[in-house]
Design a protein around this motif. Structure first.
Motif, short mmCIF file in Angstrom:
data_model
loop_
_atom_site.label_atom_id
_atom_site.label_comp_id
_atom_site.label_asym_id
_atom_site.label_seq_id
_atom_site.Cartn_x
_atom_site.Cartn_y
_atom_site.Cartn_z
N GLU A 26 0.85 -1.21 0.00
CA GLU A 26 0.00 0.00 0.00
C GLU A 26 0.88 1.25 0.00
OE1 GLU A 26 -3.30 -2.24 2.85
OE2 GLU A 26 -2.41 -0.34 3.52
N TRP A 27 0.38 2.31 -0.64
CA TRP A 27 1.14 3.55 -0.72
C TRP A 27 0.93 4.37 0.55
CZ3 TRP A 27 0.09 5.67 -6.37
CH2 TRP A 27 0.62 4.74 -7.29
N ILE A 28 2.04 4.94 1.05
CA ILE A 28 1.96 5.80 2.24
C ILE A 28 1.33 7.14 1.87
CG2 ILE A 28 3.36 7.09 3.93
CD1 ILE A 28 5.37 4.66 3.73
N ARG A 29 1.70 7.66 0.68
CA ARG A 29 1.12 8.92 0.18
C ARG A 29 0.08 8.57 -0.87
NH1 ARG A 29 6.44 11.75 -1.90
NH2 ARG A 29 6.73 9.62 -2.67
N PRO A 30 -1.00 9.36 -0.96
CA PRO A 30 -2.09 8.97 -1.87
C PRO A 30 -1.72 8.93 -3.34
CG PRO A 30 -2.53 11.13 -0.86
CD PRO A 30 -1.32 10.56 -0.17
N ASN A 31 -0.83 9.82 -3.78
CA ASN A 31 -0.60 9.94 -5.21
C ASN A 31 0.79 9.50 -5.69
OD1 ASN A 31 -3.20 11.20 -5.97
ND2 ASN A 31 -2.49 12.81 -4.58
N PHE A 32 1.60 9.02 -4.78
CA PHE A 32 2.95 8.59 -5.16
C PHE A 32 3.23 7.21 -4.59
CE2 PHE A 32 3.11 13.23 -4.98
CZ PHE A 32 3.68 13.54 -6.22
N SER A 33 3.86 6.38 -5.38
CA SER A 33 4.21 5.05 -4.88
C SER A 33 5.32 5.19 -3.84
CB SER A 33 4.70 4.16 -6.03
OG SER A 33 6.06 4.43 -6.31
N ASN A 34 5.63 4.10 -3.17
CA ASN A 34 6.68 4.15 -2.14
C ASN A 34 8.08 4.12 -2.74
OD1 ASN A 34 4.70 4.19 -0.16
ND2 ASN A 34 4.62 1.97 -0.05
N ASP A 35 8.17 3.90 -4.05
CA ASP A 35 9.48 3.91 -4.69
C ASP A 35 9.91 5.34 -4.95
OD1 ASP A 35 9.69 1.12 -4.87
OD2 ASP A 35 8.32 1.14 -6.60
N MET A 36 11.12 5.66 -4.55
CA MET A 36 11.66 6.99 -4.82
C MET A 36 13.13 6.80 -5.15
SD MET A 36 11.65 10.26 -2.28
CE MET A 36 13.31 9.95 -1.70
N TYR A 40 18.12 11.23 -3.60
CA TYR A 40 17.69 12.20 -2.59
C TYR A 40 18.37 11.88 -1.27
CZ TYR A 40 13.79 14.11 -5.30
OH TYR A 40 13.03 14.74 -6.24
N MET A 41 18.24 10.61 -0.85
CA MET A 41 18.82 10.17 0.40
C MET A 41 20.34 10.28 0.37
SD MET A 41 18.80 6.25 1.75
CE MET A 41 20.03 5.74 0.55
N ARG A 42 20.93 9.80 -0.73
CA ARG A 42 22.40 9.77 -0.83
C ARG A 42 23.02 11.15 -0.82
NH1 ARG A 42 25.12 5.88 -5.14
NH2 ARG A 42 24.92 3.95 -3.98
N ASP A 43 22.48 12.07 -1.62
CA ASP A 43 23.04 13.42 -1.68
C ASP A 43 23.05 14.03 -0.29
OD1 ASP A 43 23.01 13.06 -4.35
OD2 ASP A 43 21.46 14.55 -4.80
N ARG A 44 21.92 13.94 0.36
CA ARG A 44 21.79 14.61 1.66
C ARG A 44 22.74 14.01 2.68
NH1 ARG A 44 15.20 15.39 1.90
NH2 ARG A 44 15.07 16.16 -0.22
N GLN A 45 22.71 12.68 2.79
CA GLN A 45 23.53 12.12 3.86
C GLN A 45 25.02 12.19 3.54
OE1 GLN A 45 21.61 8.32 4.32
NE2 GLN A 45 23.23 7.22 3.27
N THR A 46 25.41 11.98 2.28
CA THR A 46 26.84 11.96 1.97
C THR A 46 27.47 13.33 2.16
OG1 THR A 46 26.35 10.27 0.32
CG2 THR A 46 28.56 11.21 0.28
N ASN A 95 15.31 -3.45 -0.75
CA ASN A 95 16.19 -2.90 -1.80
C ASN A 95 17.37 -2.12 -1.24
OD1 ASN A 95 14.68 -3.97 -3.85
ND2 ASN A 95 13.51 -2.10 -4.23
N TYR A 96 17.77 -2.46 -0.03
CA TYR A 96 18.90 -1.73 0.56
C TYR A 96 20.23 -2.30 0.07
CZ TYR A 96 22.23 0.23 3.78
OH TYR A 96 23.34 0.87 4.29
N ALA A 97 20.37 -3.62 0.12
CA ALA A 97 21.62 -4.26 -0.30
C ALA A 97 21.41 -5.76 -0.31
CB ALA A 97 22.75 -3.92 0.68
N HIS A 98 22.37 -6.46 -0.93
CA HIS A 98 22.39 -7.92 -0.79
C HIS A 98 23.33 -8.25 0.36
CE1 HIS A 98 22.58 -12.14 -1.58
NE2 HIS A 98 23.88 -12.09 -1.68
#
Ligand SMILES: [Zn+2]
Length: 172
Positions: A26-36, A40-46, A95-98
């Protein structure tokens, strides 16, 4: 830090609910899937870690809390090898890692993450940046074990390695 979060039980409940929704597709947000896309994550944290390396320790502590609250409840087993085995599928499922366990003893273990979402494909920036992963592992292992666990990233794609490797030590 756990006590600070316990003052916001509704936040923990809401995030647990979001994990449940994700597991059901199920999607957390009504109009966007949970895939992003992960940049976004990498730029910010790195860049956060590059500019403020002291955040690596903070990220580790944040990860511990995430592991304790959101991963530990799903784990089974009593010994470190059993607990790690029950945790093994999460990295791939999300989908984090193997993930691969290299050594698993009662008080010491080594595991690797291949194609890590945090750092795979990065150039060598001379930093091991997967502190959230290390902290999350520590937090989710120490709850079922009932012992303090320290996880240290010893290899990282952002440090010239082909994969991330983590050392797990149970502290009596
Ligand atoms: Zn790494």
């Amino acid at each position: 830090m756990g006590k600070v979060v316990d003052r916001s039980p509704e936040l923990v409940e809401r995030i647990l609910k979001h994990y449940e929704m994700m597991d059901k597709g199920e999607w957390i947000r009504p109009n966007f899937s949970n895939d992003m896309q992960i940049l976004y994550m990498r730029d910010r944290q790195t860049f956060s870690f590059l500019l403020f390396p002291e955040l690596l320790e903070i990220g580790y502590q944040v990860g511990r809390l995430i592991g304790e609250k959101f991963i530990a409840p799903y784990l089974t087993g009593k010994t470190l090898p059993e607990i790690m085995e029950s945790n093994l599928h999460f990295a791939g499922d999300h989908n984090y890692a193997h993930q691969e366990i290299v050594v698993a003893r009662e008080d010491y273990a080594v595991y690797r993450n291949y194609e890590c979402a945090d750092c795979y494909g990065m150039p060598n920036i001379g930093m091991k940046i997967c502190c959230y992963e290390a902290g999350t592992a520590a937090g989710c292992f120490e709850i079922p074990l009932g012992k303090h666990v320290v996880v240290t990233e010893t290899k990282c794609c952002a440090n010239g390695d082909d994969y991330c490797e983590f050392e797990v030590k149970v502290v009596e």
